[in-house]
Design a protein around this motif. Structure first.
Motif, PDB file in Angstrom:
ATOM      1  N   PRO A 204       5.450  -1.984  -5.854  1.00 61.56           N
ATOM      2  CA  PRO A 204       6.285  -0.880  -5.378  1.00 61.56           C
ATOM      3  C   PRO A 204       5.881   0.450  -6.008  1.00 61.56           C
ATOM      4  CG  PRO A 204       7.642  -2.782  -5.856  1.00 61.56           C
ATOM      5  CD  PRO A 204       6.258  -3.116  -6.336  1.00 61.56           C
ATOM      6  N   CYS A 205       6.258   1.542  -5.341  1.00 61.10           N
ATOM      7  CA  CYS A 205       5.837   2.869  -5.797  1.00 61.10           C
ATOM      8  C   CYS A 205       6.943   3.882  -5.522  1.00 61.10           C
ATOM      9  CB  CYS A 205       4.568   3.283  -5.059  1.00 61.10           C
ATOM     10  SG  CYS A 205       4.837   3.558  -3.278  1.00 61.10           S
ATOM     11  N   LEU A 206       6.759   5.074  -6.091  1.00 61.69           N
ATOM     12  CA  LEU A 206       7.587   6.209  -5.729  1.00 61.69           C
ATOM     13  C   LEU A 206       7.032   6.782  -4.433  1.00 61.69           C
ATOM     14  CD1 LEU A 206       8.078   8.090  -9.130  1.00 61.69           C
ATOM     15  CD2 LEU A 206       9.445   6.258  -8.124  1.00 61.69           C
ATOM     16  N   GLU A 207       7.886   6.913  -3.444  1.00 63.39           N
ATOM     17  CA  GLU A 207       7.439   7.377  -2.138  1.00 63.39           C
ATOM     18  C   GLU A 207       7.565   8.893  -2.004  1.00 63.39           C
ATOM     19  OE1 GLU A 207       9.231   5.085   1.149  1.00 63.39           O
ATOM     20  OE2 GLU A 207       9.952   3.739  -0.425  1.00 63.39           O
ATOM     21  N   LYS A 208       6.602   9.465  -1.328  1.00 65.07           N
ATOM     22  CA  LYS A 208       6.704  10.853  -0.916  1.00 65.07           C
ATOM     23  C   LYS A 208       7.623  10.911   0.299  1.00 65.07           C
ATOM     24  CE  LYS A 208       3.782  14.804   0.365  1.00 65.07           C
ATOM     25  NZ  LYS A 208       2.376  15.250   0.605  1.00 65.07           N
TER      26      LYS A 208
ATOM     27  N   ASN B 289      12.164  12.009   9.071  1.00 62.29           N
ATOM     28  CA  ASN B 289      12.343  10.863   9.975  1.00 62.29           C
ATOM     29  C   ASN B 289      11.646   9.594   9.487  1.00 62.29           C
ATOM     30  OD1 ASN B 289      13.848  12.463  11.850  1.00 62.29           O
ATOM     31  ND2 ASN B 289      11.913  13.248  12.705  1.00 62.29           N
ATOM     32  N   VAL B 290      11.346   9.518   8.196  1.00 58.79           N
ATOM     33  CA  VAL B 290      10.786   8.305   7.603  1.00 58.79           C
ATOM     34  C   VAL B 290      11.709   7.864   6.477  1.00 58.79           C
ATOM     35  CG1 VAL B 290       8.848   7.265   6.364  1.00 58.79           C
ATOM     36  CG2 VAL B 290       8.415   8.936   8.178  1.00 58.79           C
ATOM     37  N   ASP B 291      12.303   6.689   6.616  1.00 62.98           N
ATOM     38  CA  ASP B 291      13.205   6.197   5.585  1.00 62.98           C
ATOM     39  C   ASP B 291      12.420   5.774   4.352  1.00 62.98           C
ATOM     40  OD1 ASP B 291      15.512   6.538   7.092  1.00 62.98           O
ATOM     41  OD2 ASP B 291      15.307   4.575   8.047  1.00 62.98           O
ATOM     42  N   SER B 292      12.999   6.032   3.190  1.00 62.48           N
ATOM     43  CA  SER B 292      12.340   5.664   1.939  1.00 62.48           C
ATOM     44  C   SER B 292      13.263   4.784   1.103  1.00 62.48           C
ATOM     45  CB  SER B 292      11.938   6.916   1.151  1.00 62.48           C
ATOM     46  OG  SER B 292      13.059   7.753   0.929  1.00 62.48           O
ATOM     47  N   ILE B 293      12.655   3.982   0.247  1.00 61.80           N
ATOM     48  CA  ILE B 293      13.394   3.127  -0.681  1.00 61.80           C
ATOM     49  C   ILE B 293      13.596   3.841  -2.015  1.00 61.80           C
ATOM     50  CG2 ILE B 293      13.250   1.021  -2.090  1.00 61.80           C
ATOM     51  CD1 ILE B 293      13.880   0.178   0.629  1.00 61.80           C
ATOM     52  N   LEU B 294      12.493   4.423  -2.547  1.00 65.02           N
ATOM     53  CA  LEU B 294      12.524   4.957  -3.905  1.00 65.02           C
ATOM     54  C   LEU B 294      11.681   6.222  -3.970  1.00 65.02           C
ATOM     55  CD1 LEU B 294      13.627   4.034  -6.775  1.00 65.02           C
ATOM     56  CD2 LEU B 294      11.280   3.273  -7.217  1.00 65.02           C
ATOM     57  N   THR B 295      12.297   7.339  -4.383  1.00 60.66           N
ATOM     58  CA  THR B 295      11.565   8.600  -4.483  1.00 60.66           C
ATOM     59  C   THR B 295      11.620   9.200  -5.886  1.00 60.66           C
ATOM     60  OG1 THR B 295      13.523   9.808  -3.716  1.00 60.66           O
ATOM     61  CG2 THR B 295      11.899   9.156  -2.048  1.00 60.66           C
TER      62      THR B 295
ATOM     63  N   PHE C 243       0.853  -1.178   0.000  1.00 59.33           N
ATOM     64  CA  PHE C 243       0.000   0.000   0.000  1.00 59.33           C
ATOM     65  C   PHE C 243       0.893   1.233   0.000  1.00 59.33           C
ATOM     66  CE2 PHE C 243      -4.402  -1.182   1.964  1.00 59.33           C
ATOM     67  CZ  PHE C 243      -4.870  -1.494   0.689  1.00 59.33           C
ATOM     68  N   CYS C 244       0.572   2.189  -0.826  1.00 63.29           N
ATOM     69  CA  CYS C 244       1.390   3.398  -0.968  1.00 63.29           C
ATOM     70  C   CYS C 244       0.435   4.586  -0.878  1.00 63.29           C
ATOM     71  CB  CYS C 244       2.105   3.370  -2.314  1.00 63.29           C
ATOM     72  SG  CYS C 244       3.246   4.722  -2.573  1.00 63.29           S
ATOM     73  N   LEU C 245       0.357   5.216   0.304  1.00 64.80           N
ATOM     74  CA  LEU C 245      -0.712   6.190   0.555  1.00 64.80           C
ATOM     75  C   LEU C 245      -0.205   7.602   0.785  1.00 64.80           C
ATOM     76  CD1 LEU C 245      -3.012   4.006   2.838  1.00 64.80           C
ATOM     77  CD2 LEU C 245      -2.906   4.149   0.339  1.00 64.80           C
TER      78      LEU C 245
ATOM     79  N   GLY D 237       4.685   3.573   1.628  1.00 64.70           N
ATOM     80  CA  GLY D 237       4.871   2.665   0.494  1.00 64.70           C
ATOM     81  C   GLY D 237       6.098   1.797   0.652  1.00 64.70           C
ATOM     82  N   ASN D 238       6.101   0.688  -0.066  1.00 61.36           N
ATOM     83  CA  ASN D 238       7.260  -0.208  -0.148  1.00 61.36           C
ATOM     84  C   ASN D 238       7.613  -0.851   1.191  1.00 61.36           C
ATOM     85  OD1 ASN D 238       7.515   0.459  -2.893  1.00 61.36           O
ATOM     86  ND2 ASN D 238       8.805   2.225  -2.403  1.00 61.36           N
ATOM     87  N   GLN D 239       6.566  -1.106   2.013  1.00 67.42           N
ATOM     88  CA  GLN D 239       6.823  -1.736   3.305  1.00 67.42           C
ATOM     89  C   GLN D 239       7.449  -3.123   3.149  1.00 67.42           C
ATOM     90  OE1 GLN D 239       4.895   1.627   3.623  1.00 67.42           O
ATOM     91  NE2 GLN D 239       3.526   0.028   2.884  1.00 67.42           N
ATOM     92  N   GLY D 240       7.064  -3.861   2.099  1.00 64.32           N
ATOM     93  CA  GLY D 240       7.647  -5.185   1.878  1.00 64.32           C
ATOM     94  C   GLY D 240       9.138  -5.119   1.625  1.00 64.32           C
ATOM     95  N   LEU D 241       9.586  -4.097   0.888  1.00 64.12           N
ATOM     96  CA  LEU D 241      11.018  -3.914   0.657  1.00 64.12           C
ATOM     97  C   LEU D 241      11.730  -3.527   1.954  1.00 64.12           C
ATOM     98  CD1 LEU D 241      10.841  -1.977  -2.731  1.00 64.12           C
ATOM     99  CD2 LEU D 241      11.484  -4.364  -2.402  1.00 64.12           C
TER     100      LEU D 241
END
Length: 538
Positions: free
Chosen positions: A286-290, A294-300, A159-161, A168-172
């Motif tokens: 997977p998605c592009l994350e906003k 203090n929130v780590d992201s995989i892909l923006t 889910f990418c909200l 988003g990308n919680q599985g990764l």
């Protein structure tokens, strides 16, 4: 062998021998495993590495606390929520973030072994790591430690909200916690923390590239990607916030407020959520994350715009199967071919499809089928087109990116063997020649549902591909020396020469698989690169 020695578990019956099961004192706590009965190795099954938050099952997981008592790692049956592909039933629970570790008996603190970490495929929608599919004996006999990990798939993983709670990308990010657990604990099992090779197929291969693109710390030393790349078309999620609304409505909860929908789904039985998602046919990937503080992201940003600095000086082994999309057409009835719109539909997944590109579609069509009308007679042409567009060319782009970003050695392969253990063809009773998507898995892993011993020809392929993969894990070179088993030298690619190993009933080395078709796509992408989804000029 083990950090705390061996613990007496039971007495053997045949010769009055004592069966000893291993107990490992790791930073995560005391973990007890089992002796394998099909080889000289131990199994530690179902070790939890993280926990899903009960009040936010669609959000980031948290690291597993240290065990207070001995953890009995005896059970590998846990599956994350999904539709299980063999029985087509809805299974799973959120208490699924676990990994299996298979350790050859010779591993010790004095004789540390290289580590292979397996990330399964399944389109980010299905998949799990039990020995039912991924039996370890073919790989661990080569003196490597094998680890297979579960991660959340489908809505719980992707889910990418665009919120800090569900970016988003919680599985990764589950995979990141697993890789950190391995880094921190594998030495206690006799693993070499400086020789961790991550390998994955399809979505698992793409996952590895997402980790190389991310800003997280570097958690592995080498990579093997099989039929997977961040360049594969249609991987990134586009329609994001509407998914929870649709799934909730399918379950009888109508709202236009995404937060309300997610709160409802968080309290709903996981199997009902998976059932509704499946009934709607909505892919969640997977998605592009906003970005949030203090929130780590995989892909923006889109992968096409990104460099991969973490690839510098690492060895990678990258490839695909020669008939990736075989199953897309092998069962199609003859009368359906005339209604296909494959060229336009494929290009729409990759490009912003305007009038100019619509005209370019005809160039692609003529390249693959000339002026012919679509019919069953063109089945092989369509298989080649879809295989090239969806896998072979994206993976060629991946090879180029590794070179551009300074990877040390890049080994390229094509798997072409058609035998009795081709993973997908065997299950679906497909006899057409070639290797379909995921077919190589039947030669890397011992499949529990296979009751017959491998044929002599299949055993040779098993011996060869497992030797190649584990040599790479040990030495960074799949053929450090030639032998009767591996009679050819496999060299890495260069900017000038894309050498590849063709893995068939015999091994052979050549250059640039499908060079004419790949050259066509290279030119097509160069001419139309400004229309690629997400592309921006640097």
């Amino acid at each position: 062998m083990w950090a705390v020695g061996l613990v007496l578990l039971a007495f053997g019956s045949a010769h009055g021998l004592v069966r000893l099961d291993p107990l490992v004192d790791s930073p995560a706590g005391l973990i007890r495993g089992l002796r394998a009965d099909d080889g000289e190795y131990a199994m530690f099954l179902g070790i939890p590495y993280a926990q899903v938050q009960e009040d936010n099952p669609f959000g980031a997981s948290i690291p597993q606390p240290k065990f207070d008592t001995i953890f009995d790692a005896f059970n590998d049956s846990t599956v994350c929520p999904q539709v299980e592909e063999y029985e087509n039933t809805i299974v799973g629970s959120l208490d699924c973030l676990q990994l299996n570790i298979y350790v050859p008996n010779k591993a010790s603190s004095r004789s540390k072994l290289p580590v292979l970490v397996w990330i399964h495929g399944g389109g980010f929608t299905i998949g799990y790591t039990s020995r039912f599919i991924y039996g370890p004996k073919y790989l661990v006999r080569h003196d490597v430690i094998l680890i297979a990990l579960n991660y959340r798939v489908g809505p719980y993983g992707f889910f990418c909200l665009d919120t800090p709670e569900i970016p988003g990308n919680q599985g990764l990010k589950d995979q990141v916690l697993a890789l950190r657990w391995i880094r921190d604990n594998i030495a206690a099992f006799g693993g070499d923390v400086d020789k961790i090779t991550v390998m994955g197929e399809s979505a698992g291969g793409a996952s590895i590239e997402y980790h190389l693109l991310s800003k997280y710390e570097k958690l592995f030393n080498q990579a093997i990607t099989q039929s997977g790349s961040t360049y594969l078309p249609g991987v990134l999620e586009e329609d994001r916030r509407s998914k929870p609304l649709k799934i909730a409505a399918q379950l009888g909860f109508d709202t236009e407020d995404v937060t309300e929908a997610v709160e409802f789904l968080a309290k709903t039985d996981v199997k009902l959520v998976i059932a509704a998602t499946t009934e709607l046919g909505v892919p969640i990937r997977p998605c592009l994350e906003k970005e949030f503080e203090n929130v780590d992201s995989i892909l923006t940003d889109y992968p096409i715009n990104l460099d991969m600095p973490k690839a510098r000086n690492i060895n990678v082994l990258v490839g695909f199967n020669n008939k990736e999309q075989l199953l897309g057409y092998v069962f199609m009835p003859a009368e359906q071919f005339k209604n296909l719109n494959v060229f336009e539909e494929a290009l729409q997944t990759t490009f912003v499809y305007d009038e100019e590109l619509k005209e370019m579609k005809d160039i692609v069509r003529r390249f693959y089928i000339g002026d012919e009308e679509l019919s069953e007679a063109l089945r092989d042409n369509l298989i080649d087109f879809q295989s090239d567009h969806n896998f072979a060319f994206p993976i060629q782009q991946t090879l180029k990116r590794y070179l551009k970003n300074g990877a040390k050695n890049v080994y390229h392969y094509m798997f072409s063997y058609s035998g009795d253990r081709n993973f997908v063809k065997k299950r679906l009773n497909v006899t057409a020649p070639g290797a379909a998507h995921a077919d190589e898995l039947g030669y890397l892993y011992d499949l529990a549902y296979e009751t017959e011993a491998p044929t002599e020809a299949d055993q040779l392929v098993i011996d060869r591909i497992t030797a190649l993969w584990t040599n790479f894990a040990k030495y960074g070179d799949p053929t450090p020396e030639t032998s009767d088993l591996l009679p050819v030298k496999w060299s890495p690619i260069t900017e000038q020469t894309y050498t590849y190993l063709n893995i068939d009933s015999e091994l052979s080395v050549s250059t640039r698989p499908y060079n004419d078709r790949m050259a066509f796509w290279e030119l097509f992408f160069e001419v139309n690169k400004n229309k690629l989804k997400g592309y921006r000029e640097n």
